[in-house]
Design a protein around this motif. Structure first.
Motif, short mmCIF file in Angstrom:
data_model
loop_
_atom_site.label_atom_id
_atom_site.label_comp_id
_atom_site.label_asym_id
_atom_site.label_seq_id
_atom_site.Cartn_x
_atom_site.Cartn_y
_atom_site.Cartn_z
N ALA A 168 27.79 -83.55 12.30
CA ALA A 168 28.61 -82.72 13.19
C ALA A 168 29.19 -81.55 12.42
O ALA A 168 29.34 -81.61 11.20
CB ALA A 168 29.73 -83.56 13.77
N PRO A 169 29.51 -80.47 13.13
CA PRO A 169 30.14 -79.33 12.46
C PRO A 169 31.50 -79.72 11.90
O PRO A 169 32.13 -80.65 12.38
CB PRO A 169 30.32 -78.30 13.59
N GLU A 170 31.94 -78.96 10.91
CA GLU A 170 33.21 -79.26 10.24
C GLU A 170 34.39 -79.40 11.17
O GLU A 170 35.24 -80.26 10.99
CB GLU A 170 33.53 -78.15 9.23
N TYR A 171 34.43 -78.53 12.18
CA TYR A 171 35.63 -78.53 13.02
C TYR A 171 35.81 -79.85 13.75
O TYR A 171 36.89 -80.19 14.20
CB TYR A 171 35.61 -77.35 14.02
N ARG A 172 34.74 -80.59 13.87
CA ARG A 172 34.81 -81.85 14.62
C ARG A 172 35.75 -82.85 13.94
O ARG A 172 36.51 -83.54 14.60
CB ARG A 172 33.40 -82.42 14.75
N LEU A 173 35.70 -82.90 12.61
CA LEU A 173 36.58 -83.77 11.81
C LEU A 173 36.62 -85.20 12.33
O LEU A 173 37.67 -85.84 12.36
CB LEU A 173 38.01 -83.21 11.79
#
Lengths: 248, 158
Positions: A168-173
């Motif tokens: 997943a992209p980083e912003y997903r965290l």
């Protein structure tokens, strides 16, 4: 006069963009339309589909079903699962989703390089860390599609059909859906304010021409879209065995 | 004591010639001498009537990390300039177009498990398909390494 004709200052310089507006069209139908417009026409298109039925899970071209979808509840509740032709993540779309798609000739959008990079840097749509739209792109030799599903509203229960993705992209965290999404309806007075706003913004760059979808769905039955609906059998096979290299 | 710049350049181009890579003033990407190139950034290596196809270093650099490669079926036909598969990176899926026409005789199965090979080794381990050529005359419409290098430079200027 000749010199003036060469500048892009006048409205005559704006490229044409055909606008198709739909409401409640099934997402499979919308995606098939997009592929057809991308591959068999040379026009610029904007498609706005306000809401869709039935609620459908839409995966990107490479997603592994077993990693992204809770297959048992999906089979039990007979939720359709579609694999689209563009990359990106998995979403579940329904009447609360507003779709905006652009299909353009690479040369049409001034300032964008005719290479994937610029399009791919269009950031996710978010109000301070909370996402309200997800998008994906597909790029051909001379054209590209940029399509977005905007969360005007969503049903929390539907999110339970989706797993938290490993990749997943980083912003997903590693946040659950409810922790990283927000509903546009909490920020805007109405759906039409949003869709009208999109069209108004388009008119600044393009000569917008509303086009009847019937005239678009013409004769080209030779074209076969790659977006497909996974069958119950496909899902059962995935559920019962480890997903093989040959993804469905 | 530093070598004179011109001397360094001399040795750099000697090394490049030995390694069979092109050098050009703003050397962002590798371009190999023996290959032919399409303006959609695919390369082809021809051996008799057999060809290997992949995407160039310039292409993989612009795409970013490749996470998936959509491969055609062995036995299917490809035609010059038309798409035969796709490469997914981040959020874009990009068509891969064939620089030649013919029949697909082999696809790089390793890319299913290791799509990153396209980034790490675009001209070698990251090859995508092998084609039995149907018309070797088509090769004349492709670019050689020098033309392709210039083409990339021009494109990057915009």
């Amino acid at each position: 006069m000749a010199a003036a004709g060469l500048t892009r200052a006048s409205s005559a310089g704006r490229p044409l963009m055909r606008l198709v507006t739909m409401s409640g069209a099934p997402i499979l139908q919308q995606l098939h339309l997009e592929e057809r417009l991308l591959r068999t026409t040379g026009d610029n298109w904007c498609i706005i589909n306000d809401g869709t039925a039935p609620p459908t899970i839409v995966m990107g071209v490479s997603g592994r079903v077993s990693e992204l979808v809770e297959i048992q509840p999906v089979l039990r509740d007979q939720v359709p699962v579609v694999r689209r032709f563009s990359g990106g993540g998995t979403v579940i779309v329904d009447q609360g989703t507003v779709f905006v798609t652009f299909i353009c000739n690479k040369a049409a959008v001034a300032g964008l390089q005719p290479f994937p990079r610029d399009i791919m840097t269009w950031s996710d749509y978010a109000f301070s860390q909370l996402k309200f739209g997800g998008n994906a792109q597909s790029i051909t030799k001379n054209r590209w599609v940029h399509h977005t599903s905007f969360l005007w509203d969503y049903d929390v229960k539907n999110m339970d059909y989706l797993k938290i993705p490993k990749r997943a992209p980083e912003y997903r965290l590693a946040r659950k859906h409810t922790d990283f999404l927000c509903r546009m309806k909490e920020y805007m007075p109405s759906r039409s304010v949003f869709t009208d706003g999109v069209i108004t913004a388009l008119r600044e760059q393009f000569l917008v021409e509303p086009t009847d979808i019937e005239t678009v769905l013409s004769d080209d039955d030779a074209f076969v879209p790659s977006t497909k609906l996974l069958s119950e059998q496909d899902l059962e096979e995935i559920a019962s065995s480890k997903e093989s290299l040959h993804r469905v | 004591m530093a070598m004179a710049a011109s001397s360094r350049l001399f040795w750099a181009s000697r090394a490049a010639a030995y390694l069979r890579i092109s050098t050009f003033p703003r050397a962002f990407s590798t371009v190999l001498k023996d290959l032919k190139y399409a303006d959609t950034h695919e390369w082809v290596k021809v051996e008799g009537d057999s060809a290997t196809v992949g995407i160039t270093d310039h292409a993989q650099d612009h795409l970013g990390d490749v996470v998936f490669v959509e491969l055609p079926e062995v036995g299917s036909s490809v035609s010059q300039g038309n798409n035969f598969g796709a490469v997914e990176s981040v959020k874009a899926t990009s068509d891969v177009n064939s620089p030649v026409s013919g029949e697909v005789v082999e696809v790089n199965e390793k890319l299913s498990e290791e799509p990153g090979l396209v980034n790490a080794s675009p001209y070698d381990k990251g090859w995508i398909i092998k084609v039995k050529l149907s018309d070797s005359g088509e090769l004349n419409s492709l670019m050689d390494d020098e033309k392709y290098s210039k083409f990339c430079e021009e494109e990057d200027k915009h």
